[in-house]
Design an enzyme around this catalytic site. Sequence first.
Site, PDB file in Angstrom:
ATOM      1  N   GLY A   1       0.785  -1.240   0.000  1.00 49.85           N
ATOM      2  CA  GLY A   1       0.000   0.000   0.000  1.00 49.85           C
ATOM      3  C   GLY A   1       0.812   1.281   0.000  1.00 49.85           C
ATOM      4  O   GLY A   1       0.292   2.343   0.365  1.00 49.85           O
TER       5      GLY A   1
ATOM      6  N   ASN B   1       1.782   3.076  -2.512  1.00 54.86           N
ATOM      7  CA  ASN B   1       1.199   4.058  -3.444  1.00 54.86           C
ATOM      8  C   ASN B   1      -0.047   4.704  -2.841  1.00 54.86           C
ATOM      9  O   ASN B   1      -0.272   5.900  -3.003  1.00 54.86           O
ATOM     10  CB  ASN B   1       0.892   3.411  -4.799  1.00 54.86           C
ATOM     11  CG  ASN B   1       2.123   3.377  -5.676  1.00 54.86           C
ATOM     12  OD1 ASN B   1       2.556   4.407  -6.195  1.00 54.86           O
ATOM     13  ND2 ASN B   1       2.715   2.199  -5.819  1.00 54.86           N
TER      14      ASN B   1
ATOM     15  N   ARG C   1     -14.763 -14.640 -10.221  1.00 54.54           N
ATOM     16  CA  ARG C   1     -14.393 -13.251 -10.486  1.00 54.54           C
ATOM     17  C   ARG C   1     -15.623 -12.346 -10.592  1.00 54.54           C
ATOM     18  O   ARG C   1     -15.663 -11.249 -10.037  1.00 54.54           O
ATOM     19  CB  ARG C   1     -13.558 -13.148 -11.768  1.00 54.54           C
ATOM     20  CG  ARG C   1     -12.969 -11.749 -11.988  1.00 54.54           C
ATOM     21  CD  ARG C   1     -12.117 -11.675 -13.237  1.00 54.54           C
ATOM     22  NE  ARG C   1     -11.112 -12.721 -13.283  1.00 54.54           N
ATOM     23  CZ  ARG C   1      -9.948 -12.670 -12.625  1.00 54.54           C
ATOM     24  NH1 ARG C   1      -9.639 -11.634 -11.900  1.00 54.54           N
ATOM     25  NH2 ARG C   1      -9.087 -13.661 -12.714  1.00 54.54           N
TER      26      ARG C   1
ATOM     27  N   ARG D   1      -5.339  -8.198  -9.006  1.00 55.59           N
ATOM     28  CA  ARG D   1      -6.377  -8.980  -9.675  1.00 55.59           C
ATOM     29  C   ARG D   1      -6.732  -8.332 -10.990  1.00 55.59           C
ATOM     30  O   ARG D   1      -6.767  -7.099 -11.096  1.00 55.59           O
ATOM     31  CB  ARG D   1      -7.643  -9.057  -8.810  1.00 55.59           C
ATOM     32  CG  ARG D   1      -7.504 -10.160  -7.809  1.00 55.59           C
ATOM     33  CD  ARG D   1      -8.708 -10.407  -6.999  1.00 55.59           C
ATOM     34  NE  ARG D   1      -9.922 -10.826  -7.692  1.00 55.59           N
ATOM     35  CZ  ARG D   1     -10.230 -12.089  -7.979  1.00 55.59           C
ATOM     36  NH1 ARG D   1      -9.404 -13.052  -7.707  1.00 55.59           N
ATOM     37  NH2 ARG D   1     -11.387 -12.378  -8.541  1.00 55.59           N
TER      38      ARG D   1
ATOM     39  N   LEU E   1      -9.261  -7.114 -13.644  1.00 52.48           N
ATOM     40  CA  LEU E   1     -10.667  -6.710 -13.546  1.00 52.48           C
ATOM     41  C   LEU E   1     -11.474  -7.358 -14.663  1.00 52.48           C
ATOM     42  O   LEU E   1     -11.015  -7.437 -15.804  1.00 52.48           O
ATOM     43  CB  LEU E   1     -10.800  -5.187 -13.667  1.00 52.48           C
ATOM     44  CG  LEU E   1     -10.035  -4.307 -12.677  1.00 52.48           C
ATOM     45  CD1 LEU E   1     -10.516  -2.863 -12.794  1.00 52.48           C
ATOM     46  CD2 LEU E   1     -10.179  -4.792 -11.256  1.00 52.48           C
TER      47      LEU E   1
ATOM     48  N   ASN F   1      -4.477   2.806 -13.189  1.00 52.90           N
ATOM     49  CA  ASN F   1      -3.584   1.797 -12.615  1.00 52.90           C
ATOM     50  C   ASN F   1      -2.167   2.322 -12.665  1.00 52.90           C
ATOM     51  O   ASN F   1      -1.846   3.161 -13.511  1.00 52.90           O
ATOM     52  CB  ASN F   1      -3.669   0.501 -13.425  1.00 52.90           C
ATOM     53  CG  ASN F   1      -2.769  -0.599 -12.858  1.00 52.90           C
ATOM     54  OD1 ASN F   1      -2.694  -0.782 -11.639  1.00 52.90           O
ATOM     55  ND2 ASN F   1      -2.058  -1.305 -13.731  1.00 52.90           N
TER      56      ASN F   1
ATOM     57  N   HIS G   1       1.798   0.918 -13.022  1.00 49.94           N
ATOM     58  CA  HIS G   1       2.578  -0.271 -13.370  1.00 49.94           C
ATOM     59  C   HIS G   1       4.062   0.103 -13.313  1.00 49.94           C
ATOM     60  O   HIS G   1       4.448   1.152 -13.832  1.00 49.94           O
ATOM     61  CB  HIS G   1       2.189  -0.766 -14.770  1.00 49.94           C
ATOM     62  CG  HIS G   1       2.913  -2.011 -15.150  1.00 49.94           C
ATOM     63  ND1 HIS G   1       2.589  -3.240 -14.605  1.00 49.94           N
ATOM     64  CD2 HIS G   1       3.973  -2.227 -15.966  1.00 49.94           C
ATOM     65  CE1 HIS G   1       3.419  -4.154 -15.090  1.00 49.94           C
ATOM     66  NE2 HIS G   1       4.261  -3.561 -15.923  1.00 49.94           N
TER      67      HIS G   1
ATOM     68  N   ASP H   1      -8.327  -0.337 -19.378  1.00 49.97           N
ATOM     69  CA  ASP H   1      -9.337  -0.824 -20.317  1.00 49.97           C
ATOM     70  C   ASP H   1      -9.437  -2.338 -20.156  1.00 49.97           C
ATOM     71  O   ASP H   1      -8.931  -2.884 -19.173  1.00 49.97           O
ATOM     72  CB  ASP H   1      -9.044  -0.355 -21.755  1.00 49.97           C
ATOM     73  CG  ASP H   1      -7.727  -0.907 -22.283  1.00 49.97           C
ATOM     74  OD1 ASP H   1      -7.175  -1.838 -21.652  1.00 49.97           O
ATOM     75  OD2 ASP H   1      -7.256  -0.427 -23.325  1.00 49.97           O
ATOM     76  N   GLU H   2     -10.045  -2.989 -21.130  1.00 43.40           N
ATOM     77  CA  GLU H   2     -10.327  -4.410 -20.899  1.00 43.40           C
ATOM     78  C   GLU H   2      -9.109  -5.313 -21.114  1.00 43.40           C
ATOM     79  O   GLU H   2      -9.178  -6.504 -20.862  1.00 43.40           O
ATOM     80  CB  GLU H   2     -11.529  -4.840 -21.746  1.00 43.40           C
ATOM     81  CG  GLU H   2     -12.800  -4.225 -21.185  1.00 43.40           C
ATOM     82  CD  GLU H   2     -14.046  -4.540 -21.983  1.00 43.40           C
ATOM     83  OE1 GLU H   2     -14.117  -5.630 -22.566  1.00 43.40           O
ATOM     84  OE2 GLU H   2     -14.947  -3.674 -22.021  1.00 43.40           O
TER      85      GLU H   2
HETATM   86  C1  GRF Z   1       3.834  -1.128  -7.304  1.00 42.83           C
HETATM   87  O1  GRF Z   1       5.117  -1.390  -7.796  1.00 42.83           O
HETATM   88  C2  GRF Z   1       2.865  -0.881  -8.445  1.00 42.83           C
HETATM   89  O2  GRF Z   1       3.459  -0.276  -9.549  1.00 42.83           O
HETATM   90  C3  GRF Z   1       2.418  -2.280  -8.788  1.00 42.83           C
HETATM   91  O3  GRF Z   1       2.328  -2.946  -7.566  1.00 42.83           O
HETATM   92  C4  GRF Z   1       3.210  -2.335  -6.626  1.00 42.83           C
HETATM   93  C5  GRF Z   1       2.384  -1.941  -5.445  1.00 42.83           C
HETATM   94  O4  GRF Z   1       3.149  -1.408  -4.401  1.00 42.83           O
HETATM   95  N1  GRF Z   1       1.176  -2.258  -9.536  1.00 42.83           N
HETATM   96  P1  GRF Z   1       2.423  -0.746  -3.166  1.00 42.83           P
HETATM   97  O5  GRF Z   1       1.469  -1.787  -2.594  1.00 42.83           O
HETATM   98  O6  GRF Z   1       1.706   0.478  -3.641  1.00 42.83           O
HETATM   99  O7  GRF Z   1       3.528  -0.429  -2.197  1.00 42.83           O
END
Ligand code: GRF
Length: 213
Positions: free
Chosen positions: A12, A14, A65, A91, A93, A107, A109, A141-142
């Site tokens: 968590g 982020n 799901r 997960r 979506l 999201n 990444h 998106d999907e």
């Molecule tokens: C991050 O590296 C994010 O880019 C990826 O999962 C990780 C999550 O880290 N999708 P955190 O739980 O926010 O610390």
Amino acid sequence: MKRLGILLSGRGSNFVAIASAIRERRLLGAEIAVVLSNQADAAGLTAAREMGLAAFAVPSAGRKRAEHDAEMIARLHQHRVDLVCLAGYMRILSAEFVRAFPNRILNIHPSLLPAFPGLDAQAQALEYGAKVAGCTVHFVDEAVDHGAIVVQRTVPVLDDDTAESLAAKVLEQEHIAYPEAIMRVLSGDFRFEGRRYVRRAKPSTRRLRGPEP
Ligand code: GRF
């Protein structure tokens, strides 16, 4: 005030970065309406509760799901969420989920998409021999790790980097990129050109350039 719904599965960091940006008034016009996790023991969920936020586990293990996503969607609607932010939500979506919030799911990444989608993106970049790595905040998106890109931030890959040291450097940039992307999206000052997210010029900039033809 726009209401954010944060979805996470683990650490968590982020989410904490987004919450800090709101608290420190670096991310204006947003509040966190709810934090949801498919993992009951996610550290991010504990952090959210400690902050006094509405935070719920919606366990996904052993559930279809469609059924799990339906409960997530219901919770997000119940908390009147305007923008869904996936922050380490492990997960995929369902199409129904994506359609329930059209162009209202972001999201993050840990790679410069479209390079290295999927799991262990930083290790993928290192093994491939990329000299620049980074992170991407994009609309969902999907397809997985695919929608329009809002913000990317880069870091150099050094010869002595390991997957861990690279991931740490990328994560620092993630914590800057996500609040920035949310702010941009919430401003509504953008349009899509094909799959491109394009920011609208500010009125003052337009004035400097003279009237539109
Ligand atoms: C991050 O590296 C994010 O880019 C990826 O999962 C990780 C999550 O880290 N999708 P955190 O739980 O926010 O610390």
